[in-house]
Write a protein that holds these residues in place. Structure first.
Motif, short mmCIF file in Angstrom:
data_model
loop_
_atom_site.label_atom_id
_atom_site.label_comp_id
_atom_site.label_asym_id
_atom_site.label_seq_id
_atom_site.Cartn_x
_atom_site.Cartn_y
_atom_site.Cartn_z
N ASP A 124 0.85 -1.19 0.00
CA ASP A 124 0.00 0.00 0.00
C ASP A 124 0.89 1.25 0.00
N LYS A 125 0.36 2.33 -0.53
CA LYS A 125 1.14 3.56 -0.64
C LYS A 125 1.67 4.02 0.72
N GLY A 126 0.82 4.02 1.73
CA GLY A 126 1.24 4.50 3.04
C GLY A 126 2.34 3.65 3.64
N LEU A 127 2.20 2.33 3.51
CA LEU A 127 3.22 1.44 4.07
C LEU A 127 4.52 1.54 3.28
N SER A 128 4.41 1.69 1.96
CA SER A 128 5.62 1.86 1.14
C SER A 128 6.37 3.12 1.55
N VAL A 163 11.90 4.84 6.94
CA VAL A 163 12.76 4.11 7.86
C VAL A 163 14.13 3.86 7.23
N PHE A 164 14.13 3.51 5.93
CA PHE A 164 15.40 3.27 5.24
C PHE A 164 16.27 4.53 5.28
N VAL A 165 15.68 5.67 4.90
CA VAL A 165 16.44 6.93 4.86
C VAL A 165 16.93 7.30 6.26
N ASP A 166 16.06 7.13 7.27
CA ASP A 166 16.45 7.47 8.65
C ASP A 166 17.62 6.60 9.12
N GLN A 209 17.33 -8.73 -5.71
CA GLN A 209 17.40 -8.35 -7.12
C GLN A 209 16.08 -8.74 -7.80
N LEU A 210 14.99 -8.15 -7.28
CA LEU A 210 13.65 -8.46 -7.76
C LEU A 210 13.00 -7.22 -8.36
N TRP A 211 11.97 -7.42 -9.17
CA TRP A 211 11.20 -6.30 -9.70
C TRP A 211 9.97 -6.00 -8.84
N TRP A 212 9.48 -7.01 -8.12
CA TRP A 212 8.28 -6.85 -7.30
C TRP A 212 8.70 -6.63 -5.85
N GLY A 213 8.34 -5.49 -5.31
CA GLY A 213 8.68 -5.21 -3.92
C GLY A 213 9.06 -3.75 -3.74
N HIS A 214 9.44 -3.39 -2.52
CA HIS A 214 9.84 -2.02 -2.22
C HIS A 214 11.18 -1.72 -2.90
N GLN A 215 11.25 -0.60 -3.59
CA GLN A 215 12.51 -0.20 -4.21
C GLN A 215 13.35 0.59 -3.22
N ILE A 216 14.64 0.30 -3.20
CA ILE A 216 15.55 1.01 -2.30
C ILE A 216 15.70 2.45 -2.79
N PRO A 217 15.50 3.42 -1.91
CA PRO A 217 15.52 4.83 -2.33
C PRO A 217 16.94 5.38 -2.48
N ALA A 218 17.68 4.79 -3.41
CA ALA A 218 19.06 5.22 -3.65
C ALA A 218 19.22 5.57 -5.12
N TRP A 219 19.86 6.69 -5.39
CA TRP A 219 20.16 7.12 -6.75
C TRP A 219 21.66 7.23 -6.90
N TYR A 220 22.15 6.97 -8.11
CA TYR A 220 23.59 6.89 -8.33
C TYR A 220 24.03 7.97 -9.31
N GLY A 221 25.04 8.75 -8.91
CA GLY A 221 25.56 9.80 -9.76
C GLY A 221 26.49 9.24 -10.83
N PRO A 222 26.96 10.12 -11.74
CA PRO A 222 27.83 9.69 -12.84
C PRO A 222 29.11 9.01 -12.34
N ASP A 223 29.59 9.43 -11.19
CA ASP A 223 30.81 8.82 -10.62
C ASP A 223 30.47 7.73 -9.61
N ASN A 224 29.23 7.23 -9.71
CA ASN A 224 28.74 6.15 -8.84
C ASN A 224 28.58 6.58 -7.38
N ALA A 274 17.55 9.21 -0.50
CA ALA A 274 16.55 10.24 -0.18
C ALA A 274 15.16 9.67 -0.39
N LEU A 275 14.15 10.40 0.12
CA LEU A 275 12.77 9.94 0.01
C LEU A 275 12.24 10.01 -1.42
N SER A 276 12.82 10.87 -2.25
CA SER A 276 12.35 11.00 -3.62
C SER A 276 13.53 11.34 -4.52
N GLU A 277 13.30 11.17 -5.82
CA GLU A 277 14.35 11.54 -6.78
C GLU A 277 14.65 13.02 -6.71
#
Length: 435
Positions: free
Chosen positions: A148-152, A158-161, A408-423, A428-431
């Motif tokens: 559900d959106k709220g639980l996601s 929690v991950f970011v904290d 390494q699944l497609w179904w489930g919570h996505q880890i809120p991590a983004w990777y820059g050009p230098d890796n 963060a909570l959002s892009e």
């Protein structure tokens, strides 16, 4: 007045009675707003499954507790919900795709997720219906789903904290890898299976000593292509003169340093053990202690990669095993073979032997999180009945390992991590926040 039937017919009486209870709001929280609250959150069953006897027992005990509190005048909530069951659900939908000669990579991530949600809506209510048939007095108006959106959003927060506190981190470590499902899996998803196999003894020549060898024994000859050392026990007099020297890895030619480490058991095999840090959990720790190179020789499907000599590349791990054994025997490095019964780890869903696999994953610092839980038992805030179970608890908690939470699944919570050009990693909570 209606006539009472001679024989009780539960399939007729119970659904009608349950529907009346539910319609009247008998199970709803908030009926006694000024009373003390009493709450149970149902351990969420997998959306893919159906109830078994263990569920029936567990839910009956919860129902007894919640009903007892309810008739005692407390404001009760038995919170129902369903778990999205990442691996299990993905397997179900992938199986459906294969029946139509499709696979998830061909249709793409978005279409695959659309089909998972469609399957969930059509088939995911089995357990809910069964709980109602059992008479479980859940507050169904508050039913939740772990995607559900709220639980996601709660998962992401929690991950970011925890990441900001240094309690979640990314690291290259060994994990349980299922080559069939191509994902890391947890220890709980690994089944140790007694297997009749072999113990192969191979001679590794000592560098500069044409006629001198050190003999190592292994149940997994294919992993020798990733060896980076040989270990002997510090007190094993047979090998004292060899510590710090080098032997040569047959078929590869790599120099392997001979290290003294208490992991090597003088009474097992030859007393000398090959060290493959990227493909064995114990070897990984030896590798860290001695700062050894860690060479991963397999891809995600369990096939040999470009880290091995050309003659062995692209082979399934078990085909590589046969070729390695054959070539070592032909080159005169095979000393003997013994029958050997040992435990082989299998993935409980993929059904194939898992691989200890060196890869980048996300981990929770379980050792740090365990400290207040240990303290709570030590100072008596939490008590075990019977008390002797506290010894088992302390054994678990004081020896706890980093907890791998990524899959390494497609179904489930996505880890809120983004990777820059230098890796560089931005969590963060959002892009937008990451940018």
């Amino acid at each position: 007045m209606s006539k009472l039937e001679k024989t009780y017919q539960p399939n007729v009486v119970e659904p009608r009675r349950y529907a009346a209870w539910e319609k009247s709001g008998a199970f709803a929280s908030g009926n006694a707003p000024h009373s003390d609250p009493f709450t149970i959150v149902i351990p969420p069953p997998n959306v893919t499954g159906s109830l078994h006897m263990g569920h029936a027992l567990n839910n009956t005990l919860q129902d007894i507790l919640i009903r007892y509190a309810r008739i005692g005048g407390k404001d009760t909530l038995w919170q129902p919900g369903m778990d999205h069951a990442g691996i299990a659900t993905q397997m179900v939908v992938e199986r459906q795709l294969s029946e139509n000669n499709e696979n998830r990579r061909d249709i793409g991530r978005q279409e695959f997720l659309r089909r998972v949600w469609k399957w969930k809506e059509e088939s995911g209510g089995t357990i809910t219906k069964q709980l109602r048939r059992l008479g479980a007095s859940c507050d169904w108006e508050r039913e939740r789903f772990t995607m559900d959106k709220g639980l996601s959003q709660a998962v992401l927060k929690v991950f970011v904290d925890l990441y900001s506190k240094g309690l979640i981190y990314r690291d290259k470590r060994l994990v349980n890898w299922d080559p069939k499902l191509e994902t890391a899996i947890s220890d709980l998803e690994v089944v140790q299976t007694e297997t009749k196999g072999n113990l192969w003894y191979f001679r590794y020549p000592i560098e500069g000593k044409r006629s001198q060898f050190v003999t190592v024994a292994t149940t997994r000859p294919e992993t020798m292509l990733g060896d980076t050392a040989v270990a002997v026990h510090p007190n094993d007099d047979r090998y004292k003169d060899l510590v710090g020297k080098y032997c040569l890895l047959p078929l590869v030619g790599r120099r392997l340093i001979i290290v003294a480490d208490e992991y090597a058991d003088p009474d097992q095999g030859s007393g000398a053990v090959k060290i493959t840090p990227a493909h064995d959990f114990n070897d990984f720790e030896v590798g860290r202690r001695h700062k050894l190179e860690m060479i991963n020789i397999l891809d995600t499907r369990g096939r040999t990669n470009d880290q091995v000599p050309k003659a062995y590349r692209g082979l399934d791990r078990f085909a590589a095993r046969e070729k390695v054994i054959s070539d070592l025997e032909e080159a005169g490095h095979l000393e003997k073979i013994e029958d050997h019964t040992h435990m082989v780890p299998y993935g409980d869903r993929g059904g194939v032997p898992i691989e200890p696999f060196l890869t980048d994953q996300w981990f929770v610092n379980a050792h740090e999180l365990a400290k207040p839980a240990i303290k709570a038992v030590e100072n008596g805030d939490t008590k075990f009945v019977p008390e002797n179970w506290s010894k088992t608890y302390f054994e678990w908690m004081r020896n706890i390992q980093p907890w791998c939470i990524s899959r390494q699944l497609w179904w489930g919570h996505q880890i809120p991590a983004w990777y820059g050009p230098d890796n560089e990693i931005f969590v963060a909570l959002s892009e937008q926040d990451a940018l």
